[in-house]
Scaffold this motif. Structure first.
Motif, PDB file in Angstrom:
ATOM      1  N   UNK A  75       0.817  -1.224   0.000  1.00 36.77           N
ATOM      2  CA  UNK A  75       0.000   0.000   0.000  1.00 36.77           C
ATOM      3  C   UNK A  75       0.848   1.269   0.000  1.00 36.77           C
ATOM      4  N   UNK A  76       2.173   1.114  -0.155  1.00 32.72           N
ATOM      5  CA  UNK A  76       3.035   2.288  -0.293  1.00 32.72           C
ATOM      6  C   UNK A  76       3.391   2.981   0.997  1.00 32.72           C
ATOM      7  N   UNK A  77       3.437   2.254   2.114  1.00 38.63           N
ATOM      8  CA  UNK A  77       3.790   2.848   3.401  1.00 38.63           C
ATOM      9  C   UNK A  77       5.255   2.618   3.779  1.00 38.63           C
ATOM     10  N   UNK A  78       6.023   2.028   2.881  1.00 37.48           N
ATOM     11  CA  UNK A  78       7.452   1.834   3.121  1.00 37.48           C
ATOM     12  C   UNK A  78       8.216   2.850   2.278  1.00 37.48           C
ATOM     13  N   UNK A  79       9.039   3.693   2.959  1.00 36.55           N
ATOM     14  CA  UNK A  79       9.739   4.756   2.238  1.00 36.55           C
ATOM     15  C   UNK A  79      10.974   4.227   1.515  1.00 36.55           C
ATOM     16  N   UNK A  80      11.725   5.143   0.903  1.00 37.81           N
ATOM     17  CA  UNK A  80      12.887   4.758   0.105  1.00 37.81           C
ATOM     18  C   UNK A  80      13.993   4.117   0.936  1.00 37.81           C
ATOM     19  N   UNK A  81      13.981   4.357   2.246  1.00 42.85           N
ATOM     20  CA  UNK A  81      14.980   3.766   3.139  1.00 42.85           C
ATOM     21  C   UNK A  81      14.553   2.385   3.652  1.00 42.85           C
ATOM     22  N   UNK A  82      13.383   1.947   3.213  1.00 42.49           N
ATOM     23  CA  UNK A  82      12.882   0.661   3.674  1.00 42.49           C
ATOM     24  C   UNK A  82      12.224   0.721   5.030  1.00 42.49           C
ATOM     25  N   UNK A  83      11.892   1.933   5.506  1.00 44.32           N
ATOM     26  CA  UNK A  83      11.274   2.103   6.821  1.00 44.32           C
ATOM     27  C   UNK A  83       9.758   2.179   6.686  1.00 44.32           C
ATOM     28  N   UNK A  84       9.081   1.502   7.594  1.00 45.71           N
ATOM     29  CA  UNK A  84       7.619   1.472   7.577  1.00 45.71           C
ATOM     30  C   UNK A  84       7.074   2.682   8.321  1.00 45.71           C
ATOM     31  N   UNK A  85       6.268   3.473   7.657  1.00 52.58           N
ATOM     32  CA  UNK A  85       5.672   4.642   8.288  1.00 52.58           C
ATOM     33  C   UNK A  85       4.640   4.213   9.333  1.00 52.58           C
ATOM     34  N   UNK A  86       4.708   4.839  10.503  1.00 56.32           N
ATOM     35  CA  UNK A  86       3.757   4.511  11.565  1.00 56.32           C
ATOM     36  C   UNK A  86       3.992   3.153  12.201  1.00 56.32           C
TER      37      UNK A  86
END
Length: 264
Positions: free
Chosen positions: A97-108
């Protein structure tokens, strides 16, 4: 499974749910004609609530004080399995769903892990099986779920299923739900395209993780073997300085986790 694949590929709304309903109906009809192993309508329409396991966790305090070391091992094992099962699930769904940023970190991630932890604790108090994040949520994401309202809706429906389970859901057998889980697996496998397969370090780590999940039937075991493979690969490539201290700590924990049954 063929029905599910056909509906999903044709992008039919709620394809997975519709396919389960169709499969259940076909199974009931086949069962009526005498074919064994088919879904069937319940023989009894009475609802029986078993509350015997509510508060059963308190009986474990005796074991905790009588044999604290053994209790610590048990607690750590559950923590390990729950945490990494949840982490694997969140990353897989977050990617979808696109919640992982370019650094591979999961938002929230903090809020998600907190919600999962609260559910796990209260579920244990109430005597249920583990209340945790399940990768089956990918099926909801696949049909458009993107916000917390999706989870709330699923929770309400699960609560209602307590009352309709003996009446309706008894016809939903493993054979009916298996195709849905296979489609979930397909959705998860789509994330493998992001792996640098030309880099043997990442390729080996990823492959070991995936194959270990399949062979051990455990997401957490797969992640653990993947960490071990990654650490060994980095040592062999003489890139130990690039490995974060967390990986070394987890490597020791994972090795002890897998070795502990042979020393107890």
């Amino acid at each position: 499974l063929l029905i599910t694949i056909g509906l999903v590929v044709k992008r039919v709304p709620a394809a997975v749910f519709v396919s389960m309903v169709i499969t259940a109906v076909i199974g009931i009809i086949c069962g009526a004609f005498g074919i064994d192993g088919m879904p069937a309508l319940p023989e009894s329409w009475a609802m029986n609530f078993d509350m015997s396991t509510v508060g059963a966790f308190t009986s474990g305090f005796g074991e905790l004080f009588a044999n604290p070391m053994n209790a610590i091992v048990i607690i750590f094992s559950f923590l390990f399995v729950d945490f990494f099962d949840t982490a694997g699930t969140l990353v897989a769904i977050g990617n979808e769903i696109g919640l992982v940023n370019s650094k591979g970190e999961l938002e929230g991630a903090e809020q998600a892990l907190l919600a999962d932890s609260i559910g796990t604790v209260f579920g244990a108090v109430l005597g249920t099986s583990t209340v945790t994040s399940f990768v089956e949520s990918t099926s909801g994401v696949g049909v458009g779920g993107r916000t917390g309202l999706t989870a709330v809706t699923a929770g309400v429906l699960f609560a209602l299923s307590v009352f309709i389970s003996p009446i309706l859901l008894s016809a939903i057998t493993n054979a009916v739900t298996a195709p849905a889980l296979i489609i979930v697996g397909v959705m998860m496998a789509q994330q493998l395209k992001g792996i640098e397969w030309d880099n043997m370090i990442y390729a080996v780590s990823a492959f070991v993780t995936v194959i270990a999940m399949v062979l051990t039937y455990s997401i957490s075991n797969g992640i653990a073997f993947g960490f071990i493979a990654y650490a060994v690969s980095m040592i062999a490539a003489r890139k130990t300085k690039e490995v974060h201290i967390t990986v070394w700590v987890l490597l020791v924990i994972f090795v002890l986790y897998f070795a502990s049954p042979y020393f107890m």
